[in-house]
Design an enzyme around this catalytic site. Structure first.
Site, mmCIF file in Angstrom:
data_model
loop_
_atom_site.group_PDB
_atom_site.id
_atom_site.type_symbol
_atom_site.label_atom_id
_atom_site.label_comp_id
_atom_site.label_asym_id
_atom_site.label_seq_id
_atom_site.Cartn_x
_atom_site.Cartn_y
_atom_site.Cartn_z
ATOM 1 N N LYS A 43 0.748 -1.259 -0.110
ATOM 2 C CA LYS A 43 0.060 -0.053 -0.165
ATOM 3 C C LYS A 43 0.985 1.380 -0.201
ATOM 4 C CE LYS A 43 -2.161 -3.213 2.639
ATOM 5 N NZ LYS A 43 -2.751 -4.078 1.766
ATOM 6 N N HIS A 49 -6.198 -3.769 12.049
ATOM 7 C CA HIS A 49 -5.788 -4.178 10.758
ATOM 8 C C HIS A 49 -4.262 -3.502 10.823
ATOM 9 C CE1 HIS A 49 -5.104 -4.275 6.232
ATOM 10 N NE2 HIS A 49 -5.798 -5.486 6.596
ATOM 11 N N LYS A 85 -0.162 -3.208 11.135
ATOM 12 C CA LYS A 85 1.025 -4.112 10.922
ATOM 13 C C LYS A 85 2.187 -3.339 11.393
ATOM 14 C CE LYS A 85 -1.726 -4.895 7.072
ATOM 15 N NZ LYS A 85 -2.421 -5.807 7.753
#
Length: 386
Positions: free
Chosen positions: A116, A297, A299
């Site tokens: 991303k 979500h 990381k």
């Protein structure tokens, strides 16, 4: 720099933004400020209110003379509607899709671009774990998004490395899977820890030519940890080397904490499969938190004065199949922001104790056993190393 390790760069600045109700407006603002070039590499793209706003901004950018390139994963963007794709193409956006599905490719269809990355004018980058979907970026009636995520705005010399990484995949996007999955160079060196506490940054990535650099860097950081190891990941199926490193760090007195998903998760079977590791971790002194308000979500890893955040989940599947990229930084201001975010999340989480875990209902234990065994079969079937 194909197959190479990026060095540490000095002189970078950072701004951490938490949750889509904050980072999506920031993203649109950055795109609206672009004067020369916009590059976007994204896994999850789904038509909705968010993509409608994005398409409008990108078309406006092209109309004012900005070159716009979008590289979307073919599977992650399968629900990005054809009319929106055509809008972009018709306006002059260069749109490519990574590894389109084809029944002839067999298991190579599992190879995905999970990165991303957003680049603006080759001087600013936004990286993290977002998706271009309504659950990620569109606030509900309460003013919050469904998914809990972070994005990092970066300015400075390291942006050139993010641009270089994008260019590598852009050039390979049209190649067949056999070319995408070139022989792996397994040994990847970990650059020495930089000196100083301000402005350091580097790109760490995973691809078929480069090996598991993000994993190796995390392991190196955990092994040298003195005070804390805080790790947030949504899909907790860690390699045995990570589990062992976490347990050893906890036993030598390091504050080791895992921030994981609670019941709000898109793949509950993965949560059950990963919970089979809880008992041994808790016995070693690792503290385990399950986040409650939203689907976590993140990381993100915070080890002493070193931070890593981006797209990498640290589960077996990710490390075996996906293109991933994390930003690593040594910067006092960013460290403070990441630590503050972790502390808020720990407060909003359920912490498991070993006594509580031993009292787990039999129905829950059965789900852990079943999904844990299925995970072992999947790893064996696809020859995924533990």
């Amino acid at each position: 720099m194909t197959g190479s390790t990026y060095p540490w760069r000095e002189g970078n600045t950072y701004r951490l933004t938490v949750n889509g109700e904050h980072f999506f407006p920031e993203l649109l603002e950055q795109l609206q400020q672009a004067r020369e070039k916009i590059d976007i590499e994204m896994y999850l793209v789904t038509s909705g209110q968010v993509t409608a706003r994005l398409v409008k901004v990108l078309i406006a950018a092209v109309e004012r003379g900005v070159q716009v390139r979008c590289l979307f994963d073919a599977v992650g963007s399968r629900e990005f509607a054809e009319p929106e794709r055509e809008q972009l193409r018709h306006a002059g956006v260069d749109l490519r899709f990574y590894n389109p599905l084809n029944w002839r490719f067999g298991s190579r269809n599992f190879h995905r671009d999970h990165r991303k990355i957003v680049l603006v004018d080759q001087v600013r980058a936004m990286v993290g774990g977002m998706g271009l979907t309504d659950p990620f970026c569109q606030a509900d009636a309460s003013g919050q998004t469904e998914w809990h995520e972070q994005m990092l705005l970066i300015e400075g010399p390291v942006v050139a490395d993010w641009q270089d990484l994008f260019e590598q995949e852009w050039d390979k996007a049209g190649l067949p899977p056999a070319a995408l999955l070139a022989p792996l160079r397994r040994k990847v060196s970990v650059p020495p820890h930089p000196r100083g506490d301000a402005g350091h940054g580097r790109v760490a990535y995973i691809d078929s030519r480069h090996g598991k650099e993000v994993l190796n860097c995390l392991l190196a950081a955990v092994r040298r940890a003195d005070t804390r190891v805080w790790l947030a990941t949504p899909y907790f199926l860690p390699a045995w080397r990570i589990r062992r490193a976490l347990q050893r760090a906890a036993r030598r007195g390091v504050d080791v904490r895992l921030l994981l998903c609670g019941q709000r998760i898109d793949h509950p079977q993965v949560r059950y499969a990963g919970q089979r590791f809880y008992s041994r971790l808790l016995k070693s002194g690792v503290r385990i938190y399950e986040y409650q308000p939203r689907f976590l979500h993140l990381k993100t890893a915070l080890v002493d004065d070193w931070v890593s955040l981006g797209s990498c989940n640290f589960d077996h599947w990710t490390l075996h199949w996906n293109l991933e990229a994390n930003h690593q930084a040594v910067d006092a201001g960013l460290i403070a922001d990441v630590a503050s975010s972790f502390e808020t999340d720990f407060t909003d989480s359920k912490e498991w104790t070993l006594a509580q875990w031993r009292e787990l209902p039999w129905q829950h234990r059965l789900k852990i056993r079943v999904w844990g065994q299925i995970n072992r079969w999947v790893m064996f079937w696809f020859d995924i190393k533990r």
